[in-house]
Write an enzyme that holds these catalytic residues in place. Structure first.
Site, PDB file in Angstrom:
ATOM      1  N   ASP A   1       0.821  -1.196   0.000  1.00 39.70           N
ATOM      2  CA  ASP A   1       0.000   0.000   0.000  1.00 39.70           C
ATOM      3  C   ASP A   1       0.861   1.254   0.000  1.00 39.70           C
ATOM      4  OD1 ASP A   1      -2.061   1.738   0.283  1.00 39.70           O
ATOM      5  OD2 ASP A   1      -2.250   1.446   2.428  1.00 39.70           O
TER       6      ASP A   1
ATOM      7  N   ASP B   1      -2.065   6.998  -6.572  1.00 35.18           N
ATOM      8  CA  ASP B   1      -2.372   5.940  -5.605  1.00 35.18           C
ATOM      9  C   ASP B   1      -2.593   4.593  -6.285  1.00 35.18           C
ATOM     10  OD1 ASP B   1      -3.086   4.464  -3.441  1.00 35.18           O
ATOM     11  OD2 ASP B   1      -5.123   5.222  -3.351  1.00 35.18           O
TER      12      ASP B   1
END
Length: 416
Positions: free
Chosen positions: A78, A294
């Protein structure tokens, strides 16, 4: 001398992009919505700085080894969060099995001869919490507790143990590297993180804070503070590489300093080589608009005015084509090659770095239809609706380089 090692994490994607069907469409949006609920709750409510919190749900996962003897753990990778944490043996609410077809393992500090607890007075704890906590008494464990915008949470304490990962040497051989690292041992889990359909053992954050795995490895002189990912969104695999990433030359754009995410300055958008006429401050960082990169978000999200301008240009030559609204996706029938029939969309970033998004990346097949992967106002919060957020559809088959030493990010086309 500087460390010249590279760690490589092979990743798998939880769901391939071309599964098709209404349930799949809903799943993509739901995934992104959950993730943004978390990320913005964290970005808005938490002080910035040494607060290394795993703020988002991940889309890709990898396998790491922890402890002596080493055991395997599957963790979400992540770029939107900082610390590494895994579920601990003392956790009674943690999932015991996963719908992803992988075996889950609970970490047992006492089952590892190299595992030690971190006390609240130790430097790592003080730095992560931004000072000594008032409740700290000698030998008390260093605790962490995180709750997210979507109602999920993880609570536990920090431990230090050996992390095992694949390291690439000069001639593309891999060997196991073993490094001591401090990470979270999750004693309690709540909400979505505890559901077993997509359960994993934890989250591995690739954020910028000093508590992240990358920062710890860099501080120990093991790797450079650089990482890269190359994600194959069609087949659902890819790699995250850390350290001395041997890369083709990439052009870069500066990261906006002091942000909780990887933010960059977007300056203009072209569709088919023609610049969109947009209000001048539409991407202004000062107005906390900005652009977030992202990799754990699937789609791309744009302010309404930008979305409408792109849509009218993309479909300009098909004025009479009926668009069908399917779960908030704009979908249509098209029989030819979309790359021949639709324009390339180019985002221009500070420093002259372009990002070309091809029709086969922004249009995806759903049964007999094609659907638009750009969405409007994906972050339905007071802070989010003006943001541009580019998820992995924009970075498919690109090597994306995050150089935290020089505070820049860049990319180049690459066959992942």
């Amino acid at each position: 001398g500087r460390a010249a090692a590279t760690g490589v994490f092979e990743v798998r994607r939880k769901f391939p992009r071309h599964a098709g069907g209404d349930k799949h469409l809903a799943g993509l949006r739901e995934h992104d919505a959950r993730r943004h609920g978390r990320s913005l709750a964290a970005a808005v409510d938490l002080p910035l700085g040494g607060n290394g919190l795993p703020t988002e749900t991940g889309l890709y996962f990898t396998q790491i080894g922890i402890g002596t003897p080493a055991k395997s753990y599957y963790v979400q990778v992540d770029t939107g969060s900082d610390i590494l944490w895994v579920n601990c043996v003392s956790c009674d609410t943690c999932p015991r099995k996963s719908g992803l077809g992988i075996e889950l393992t609970l970490y047992d500090p006492s089952g590892s001869s190299s595992g030690t607890g971190v006390t609240c007075g130790q430097e790592f704890c003080v730095a992560t919490h931004g000072g000594v906590l008032p409740s700290c008494v000698p030998a008390a464990p260093c605790q962490y507790s995180i709750s997210y915008g979507d109602g999920s949470s993880t609570t536990g304490f920090f431990v230090t143990d050996f992390l095992q990962y694949n390291q690439v040497s000069g001639n593309s051989q891999t060997s196991l590297a073993n490094t001591s690292i401090t990470f979270g041992c999750g004693a309690k889990i709540g909400g979505d993180l505890g559901s077993s359909s997509q359960a994993l053992d934890g989250i591995l954050g690739f954020g910028q804070s000093n508590s992240s795995m990358l920062s710890q490895l860099a501080a120990a002189g093991k790797v450079r503070k650089v990482f890269a990912h190359c994600l194959d969104t069609i087949n659902g695999g890819g790699i995250f590489a850390i350290g001395d990433v041997v890369q083709p030359k990439v052009s870069t754009t500066p990261l906006v300093p002091g942000m909780p995410h990887y933010n960059v300055n977007l300056e203009a958008i072209d569709v088919g080589g023609v610049k969109l006429q947009l209000p001048t401050n539409i991407f202004g960082i000062e107005e906390s608009k900005g652009t977030i990169i992202d990799s754990g978000t699937t789609l791309a999200y744009l302010p309404g005015v930008v979305y409408n301008a792109i849509m009218s240009k993309v479909f300009a030559q098909y004025g009479d084509m009926p668009l069908k609204n399917d779960q908030d996706f704009q979908c249509f029938r098209y029989s030819g090659s979309v790359d021949d029939g639709f324009p390339i969309i180019t985002f221009h970033f500070e420093g002259g770095l372009p990002l070309n998004i091809h029709p086969h990346d922004y249009l995806f097949q759903n049964g007999e239809l094609y659907c638009m992967g750009f969405q409007t106002g994906g972050l339905q919060t007071k802070d989010g609706k003006d943001m541009v957020l580019l998820g992995d559809l924009a970075f498919s088959n690109r090597l994306v380089l995050y150089d935290l030493e020089n505070q820049v990010i860049g990319w180049t086309d690459y066959n992942c």
